[in-house]
Design a protein around this motif. Structure first.
Motif, PDB file in Angstrom:
ATOM      1  N   ARG A 153      -4.850   1.575  13.110  1.00 37.44           N
ATOM      2  CA  ARG A 153      -4.413   2.200  11.849  1.00 37.44           C
ATOM      3  C   ARG A 153      -3.001   2.756  11.981  1.00 37.44           C
ATOM      4  O   ARG A 153      -2.160   2.597  11.084  1.00 37.44           O
ATOM      5  CB  ARG A 153      -5.380   3.319  11.462  1.00 37.44           C
ATOM      6  N   ALA A 154      -2.757   3.441  13.111  1.00 36.56           N
ATOM      7  CA  ALA A 154      -1.437   4.035  13.323  1.00 36.56           C
ATOM      8  C   ALA A 154      -0.357   2.955  13.388  1.00 36.56           C
ATOM      9  O   ALA A 154       0.736   3.107  12.825  1.00 36.56           O
ATOM     10  CB  ALA A 154      -1.443   4.863  14.609  1.00 36.56           C
ATOM     11  N   ALA A 155      -0.656   1.844  14.072  1.00 40.66           N
ATOM     12  CA  ALA A 155       0.310   0.755  14.191  1.00 40.66           C
ATOM     13  C   ALA A 155       0.589   0.122  12.825  1.00 40.66           C
ATOM     14  O   ALA A 155       1.744  -0.195  12.496  1.00 40.66           O
ATOM     15  CB  ALA A 155      -0.214  -0.295  15.167  1.00 40.66           C
ATOM     16  N   LEU A 156      -0.455  -0.048  12.021  1.00 38.42           N
ATOM     17  CA  LEU A 156      -0.275  -0.628  10.690  1.00 38.42           C
ATOM     18  C   LEU A 156       0.526   0.303   9.792  1.00 38.42           C
ATOM     19  O   LEU A 156       1.394  -0.146   9.029  1.00 38.42           O
ATOM     20  CB  LEU A 156      -1.639  -0.922  10.055  1.00 38.42           C
ATOM     21  N   ALA A 157       0.245   1.597   9.871  1.00 42.99           N
ATOM     22  CA  ALA A 157       0.966   2.564   9.047  1.00 42.99           C
ATOM     23  C   ALA A 157       2.451   2.594   9.398  1.00 42.99           C
ATOM     24  O   ALA A 157       3.311   2.744   8.522  1.00 42.99           O
ATOM     25  CB  ALA A 157       0.352   3.950   9.225  1.00 42.99           C
ATOM     26  N   GLU A 158       2.753   2.426  10.687  1.00 46.30           N
ATOM     27  CA  GLU A 158       4.152   2.419  11.113  1.00 46.30           C
ATOM     28  C   GLU A 158       4.855   1.141  10.671  1.00 46.30           C
ATOM     29  O   GLU A 158       6.019   1.162  10.264  1.00 46.30           O
ATOM     30  CB  GLU A 158       4.221   2.552  12.636  1.00 46.30           C
ATOM     31  N   LYS A 159       4.128   0.022  10.750  1.00 46.33           N
ATOM     32  CA  LYS A 159       4.738  -1.266  10.414  1.00 46.33           C
ATOM     33  C   LYS A 159       4.857  -1.473   8.907  1.00 46.33           C
ATOM     34  O   LYS A 159       5.801  -2.100   8.416  1.00 46.33           O
ATOM     35  CB  LYS A 159       3.897  -2.396  11.023  1.00 46.33           C
ATOM     36  N   HIS A 160       3.870  -0.943   8.151  1.00 43.72           N
ATOM     37  CA  HIS A 160       3.862  -1.129   6.687  1.00 43.72           C
ATOM     38  C   HIS A 160       3.703   0.245   6.018  1.00 43.72           C
ATOM     39  O   HIS A 160       2.636   0.569   5.473  1.00 43.72           O
ATOM     40  CB  HIS A 160       2.722  -2.056   6.269  1.00 43.72           C
ATOM     41  N   PRO A 161       4.754   1.060   6.037  1.00 39.27           N
ATOM     42  CA  PRO A 161       4.626   2.435   5.523  1.00 39.27           C
ATOM     43  C   PRO A 161       4.304   2.515   4.033  1.00 39.27           C
ATOM     44  O   PRO A 161       3.737   3.506   3.570  1.00 39.27           O
ATOM     45  CB  PRO A 161       5.998   3.055   5.829  1.00 39.27           C
ATOM     46  N   ASP A 162       4.657   1.480   3.279  1.00 36.01           N
ATOM     47  CA  ASP A 162       4.414   1.503   1.828  1.00 36.01           C
ATOM     48  C   ASP A 162       3.102   0.834   1.428  1.00 36.01           C
ATOM     49  O   ASP A 162       2.779   0.767   0.240  1.00 36.01           O
ATOM     50  CB  ASP A 162       5.574   0.812   1.093  1.00 36.01           C
ATOM     51  N   ALA A 163       2.362   0.321   2.412  1.00 36.66           N
ATOM     52  CA  ALA A 163       1.120  -0.395   2.089  1.00 36.66           C
ATOM     53  C   ALA A 163       0.015   0.567   1.682  1.00 36.66           C
ATOM     54  O   ALA A 163       0.003   1.742   2.073  1.00 36.66           O
ATOM     55  CB  ALA A 163       0.680  -1.225   3.289  1.00 36.66           C
ATOM     56  N   ILE A 164      -0.916   0.048   0.892  1.00 38.34           N
ATOM     57  CA  ILE A 164      -2.119   0.796   0.504  1.00 38.34           C
ATOM     58  C   ILE A 164      -3.215   0.404   1.478  1.00 38.34           C
ATOM     59  O   ILE A 164      -3.634  -0.752   1.515  1.00 38.34           O
ATOM     60  CB  ILE A 164      -2.528   0.459  -0.946  1.00 38.34           C
ATOM     61  N   MET A 165      -3.683   1.342   2.278  1.00 40.19           N
ATOM     62  CA  MET A 165      -4.705   1.052   3.283  1.00 40.19           C
ATOM     63  C   MET A 165      -6.057   1.521   2.754  1.00 40.19           C
ATOM     64  O   MET A 165      -6.214   2.687   2.372  1.00 40.19           O
ATOM     65  CB  MET A 165      -4.366   1.733   4.609  1.00 40.19           C
ATOM     66  N   LEU A 166      -7.036   0.607   2.741  1.00 43.63           N
ATOM     67  CA  LEU A 166      -8.328   0.959   2.164  1.00 43.63           C
ATOM     68  C   LEU A 166      -9.432   0.053   2.671  1.00 43.63           C
ATOM     69  O   LEU A 166      -9.197  -0.937   3.360  1.00 43.63           O
ATOM     70  CB  LEU A 166      -8.269   0.889   0.630  1.00 43.63           C
ATOM     71  N   SER A 167     -10.645   0.405   2.293  1.00 47.51           N
ATOM     72  CA  SER A 167     -11.812  -0.461   2.431  1.00 47.51           C
ATOM     73  C   SER A 167     -12.414  -0.616   1.042  1.00 47.51           C
ATOM     74  O   SER A 167     -12.635   0.384   0.344  1.00 47.51           O
ATOM     75  CB  SER A 167     -12.844   0.143   3.388  1.00 47.51           C
ATOM     76  N   ALA A 168     -12.659  -1.860   0.637  1.00 44.05           N
ATOM     77  CA  ALA A 168     -13.225  -2.102  -0.699  1.00 44.05           C
ATOM     78  C   ALA A 168     -14.606  -1.487  -0.853  1.00 44.05           C
ATOM     79  O   ALA A 168     -15.111  -1.351  -1.975  1.00 44.05           O
ATOM     80  CB  ALA A 168     -13.281  -3.601  -0.971  1.00 44.05           C
ATOM     81  N   HIS A 169     -15.251  -1.112   0.269  1.00 46.75           N
ATOM     82  CA  HIS A 169     -16.592  -0.530   0.217  1.00 46.75           C
ATOM     83  C   HIS A 169     -16.567   0.997   0.218  1.00 46.75           C
ATOM     84  O   HIS A 169     -17.630   1.621   0.201  1.00 46.75           O
ATOM     85  CB  HIS A 169     -17.411  -1.032   1.404  1.00 46.75           C
ATOM     86  N   ALA A 170     -15.370   1.604   0.247  1.00 43.38           N
ATOM     87  CA  ALA A 170     -15.249   3.067   0.230  1.00 43.38           C
ATOM     88  C   ALA A 170     -14.821   3.504  -1.170  1.00 43.38           C
ATOM     89  O   ALA A 170     -13.683   3.250  -1.577  1.00 43.38           O
ATOM     90  CB  ALA A 170     -14.243   3.533   1.271  1.00 43.38           C
ATOM     91  N   PRO A 171     -15.704   4.170  -1.938  1.00 41.34           N
ATOM     92  CA  PRO A 171     -15.379   4.550  -3.322  1.00 41.34           C
ATOM     93  C   PRO A 171     -14.107   5.386  -3.440  1.00 41.34           C
ATOM     94  O   PRO A 171     -13.335   5.210  -4.385  1.00 41.34           O
ATOM     95  CB  PRO A 171     -16.612   5.344  -3.764  1.00 41.34           C
ATOM     96  N   GLU A 172     -13.872   6.288  -2.473  1.00 43.47           N
ATOM     97  CA  GLU A 172     -12.669   7.121  -2.569  1.00 43.47           C
ATOM     98  C   GLU A 172     -11.396   6.287  -2.391  1.00 43.47           C
ATOM     99  O   GLU A 172     -10.366   6.567  -3.031  1.00 43.47           O
ATOM    100  CB  GLU A 172     -12.714   8.255  -1.536  1.00 43.47           C
ATOM    101  N   ASP A 173     -11.459   5.248  -1.564  1.00 43.10           N
ATOM    102  CA  ASP A 173     -10.303   4.368  -1.389  1.00 43.10           C
ATOM    103  C   ASP A 173     -10.036   3.575  -2.660  1.00 43.10           C
ATOM    104  O   ASP A 173      -8.880   3.409  -3.081  1.00 43.10           O
ATOM    105  CB  ASP A 173     -10.542   3.398  -0.224  1.00 43.10           C
ATOM    106  N   VAL A 174     -11.087   3.076  -3.270  1.00 45.80           N
ATOM    107  CA  VAL A 174     -10.945   2.293  -4.503  1.00 45.80           C
ATOM    108  C   VAL A 174     -10.404   3.175  -5.621  1.00 45.80           C
ATOM    109  O   VAL A 174      -9.543   2.751  -6.417  1.00 45.80           O
ATOM    110  CB  VAL A 174     -12.288   1.656  -4.899  1.00 45.80           C
ATOM    111  N   SER A 175     -10.882   4.409  -5.691  1.00 45.87           N
ATOM    112  CA  SER A 175     -10.394   5.346  -6.701  1.00 45.87           C
ATOM    113  C   SER A 175      -8.897   5.604  -6.524  1.00 45.87           C
ATOM    114  O   SER A 175      -8.142   5.671  -7.497  1.00 45.87           O
ATOM    115  CB  SER A 175     -11.169   6.661  -6.607  1.00 45.87           C
ATOM    116  N   GLY A 176      -8.462   5.713  -5.260  1.00 43.06           N
ATOM    117  CA  GLY A 176      -7.038   5.904  -4.997  1.00 43.06           C
ATOM    118  C   GLY A 176      -6.210   4.711  -5.435  1.00 43.06           C
ATOM    119  O   GLY A 176      -5.105   4.868  -5.970  1.00 43.06           O
TER     120      GLY A 176
END
Length: 450
Positions: A359-382
């Motif tokens: 997660r940390a590596a992805l956040a550093e490489k793609h700082p503007d990306a939306i990181m989520l899981s389609a199965h997590a309601p709070e992520d989908v709401s975001g």
């Protein structure tokens, strides 16, 4: 009781050329295995070889060809297709011989693979040579993808598109039957069976083209009706989780399967909970490495959803080690149709499968990306909030006066914009609205019409 036919067995074949590293080669073969599984076959072996290129007549070297033939029960030799000459005495003898008794089917343990699946596009001569050497039916990567599309197409438009791509794939690979290319009698006299088959394919392609143009005109009209609406298109590699995300965002019961190309048809649904104006979300066909060009061209209407969207969400399986190559495949296909100019956001999906270091590596490489899981309601709401904020930034406020004689347009106003307040004067209903400039312009035209 009727017995279930056995699952076809297949062997995968891959060539690793100098420009392909070990990770990419292994990932490509793994993906081919999933394609074959989607087709309903079982992979029972893999043959791989390092070579300078894929242009050899039998693709593989003699040693690897013999290794492959040992798996399939073939001779390992590319022999002639011509049947051995027979004397008249031999023909008479064979004609009077007792018929050969039917061979009992082998059990699963003794079965040989019936298919050889090659992770590259093959020429017709390469396919013939491999089939002679292995005694199995040979399919290349393109043939597998075309067959999957053929089986999974549901709508009339998708079926027409896939049949066209399939015929274009089959036409150059037609061959004379082993009985020889006889000549036709009557109409078309002088044509061989092969010539006749090719002419039938050309005629059928012309017929399909006319039918598809009529269907696509209807699709274009439907899209024109949605032109001023807020539209989001989910795009990305096949099996990246687009359909799961579509279901989570819209509450629709779209098909979700852990298969490549489980869905081929464009699905358009309303973002839930519903907003004013409404936001439409479309789930497009997934992309894949070496997607046949005829399929890209055929799925014009599916890709048009991406071209005409207001926002593209590039959905990526962040847990896949080759996700960057998959993302580049998606971007290159969309560049081909000019959709790279559409505003986009990167969505790193399946983050529930990524550890904290990843997660940390992805956040550093793609700082503007939306990181989520389609199965997590709070992520989908975001993600929903992000979509709404994107459209809010482009909206403007305006005031419309709806004459009393045109109150029938009130529903169209509420459909196309958000009504902030209502008041009344002697001319009609005064509406303070917020919406996209194009939608407000269209509403003003409707009000000005006699």
């Amino acid at each position: 009781m009727q017995t279930k036919p056995p699952i076809p067995l297949a062997v995968l074949v891959g060539i690793q050329t100098p420009e392909i590293d070990d990770i990419a080669h292994a990932a490509s073969l793994e993906e081919l295995g999933r394609l074959v599984k989607t087709l309903g076959y079982e992979v029972v072996g893999t043959v791989s070889q390092r070579r300078e290129g894929t242009g050899a007549g039998s693709l593989l070297g003699s040693g690897k060809l013999a290794e492959l033939a040992a798996l399939t029960g073939g001779t390992g030799v590319v022999g002639s297709m011509a049947p051995p000459p027979k004397s008249k005495a031999r023909q008479r003898f064979e004609g009077e011989a007792e018929p050969t008794p039917a061979v009992e089917p082998e059990d699963d343990a003794a079965r040989k693979p019936e298919f050889v699946i090659v992770d590259h596009e093959l020429s017709p001569s390469q396919i013939r040579n491999l089939e002679r050497a292995t005694g199995a039916q040979v399919l290349d990567r393109t043939g597998v993808i075309v067959e999957i599309f053929h089986r999974h197409a549901n709508t009339r438009e998708a079926k027409l598109q896939v049949e066209m791509a399939r015929l274009k794939y089959v036409a150059p690979r037609l061959r004379e039957s082993t009985g020889g290319g006889g000549r036709q009698q009557g109409p078309g006299a002088g044509e061989s069976n092969l010539d006749l088959d090719r002419r039938k394919i050309r005629d059928r392609l012309a017929e399909l083209k006319d039918q598809l143009e009529a269907v696509q005109r209807d699709s274009d009209n439907r899209r024109t009706g949605r032109r001023d609406q807020l539209r989001v298109a989910l795009v990305g590699y096949t099996n990246a989780g687009k359909s799961s995300l579509m279901r989570a965002l819209t509450g629709s019961q779209v098909l979700v399967e852990d298969k490549l190309f489980a869905t081929l048809d464009t699905t358009v649904r309303i973002l839930q909970p519903e907003t004013r104006p409404r936001v439409l979300v479309s789930d497009t066909v997934g992309f894949i490495k070496q997607l046949p060009h005829d399929l890209v061209a055929s799925f014009r209407s599916t890709l048009a959803e991406a071209l005409e969207a207001s926002l593209l969400l590039y959905v990526v399986d962040a847990s896949d080690p080759t996700y960057e190559a998959q993302l580049e495949v998606s971007r290159s296909v969309l560049r081909e149709i000019g959709a790279d100019a559409v505003p986009s956001r990167l969505v790193l999906n399946k983050m529930d499968r990524v550890d904290s270091a990843g997660r940390a590596a992805l956040a550093e490489k793609h700082p503007d990306a939306i990181m989520l899981s389609a199965h997590a309601p709070e992520d989908v709401s975001g993600l929903r909030d992000t979509i709404i904020a994107f459209f809010e930034a482009a909206m403007v406020e305006d005031v419309l006066v709806l004459p009393y004689a045109k109150q029938g347009l009130l529903g169209e106003v509420y459909e196309s914009a958000r009504v902030l307040s209502e008041a009344y004067d002697e001319t009609g209903r005064v509406l303070k609205i917020r919406g996209l400039p194009g939608a407000i312009t269209r509403l003003r035209r409707s009000l000005a019409a006699p």
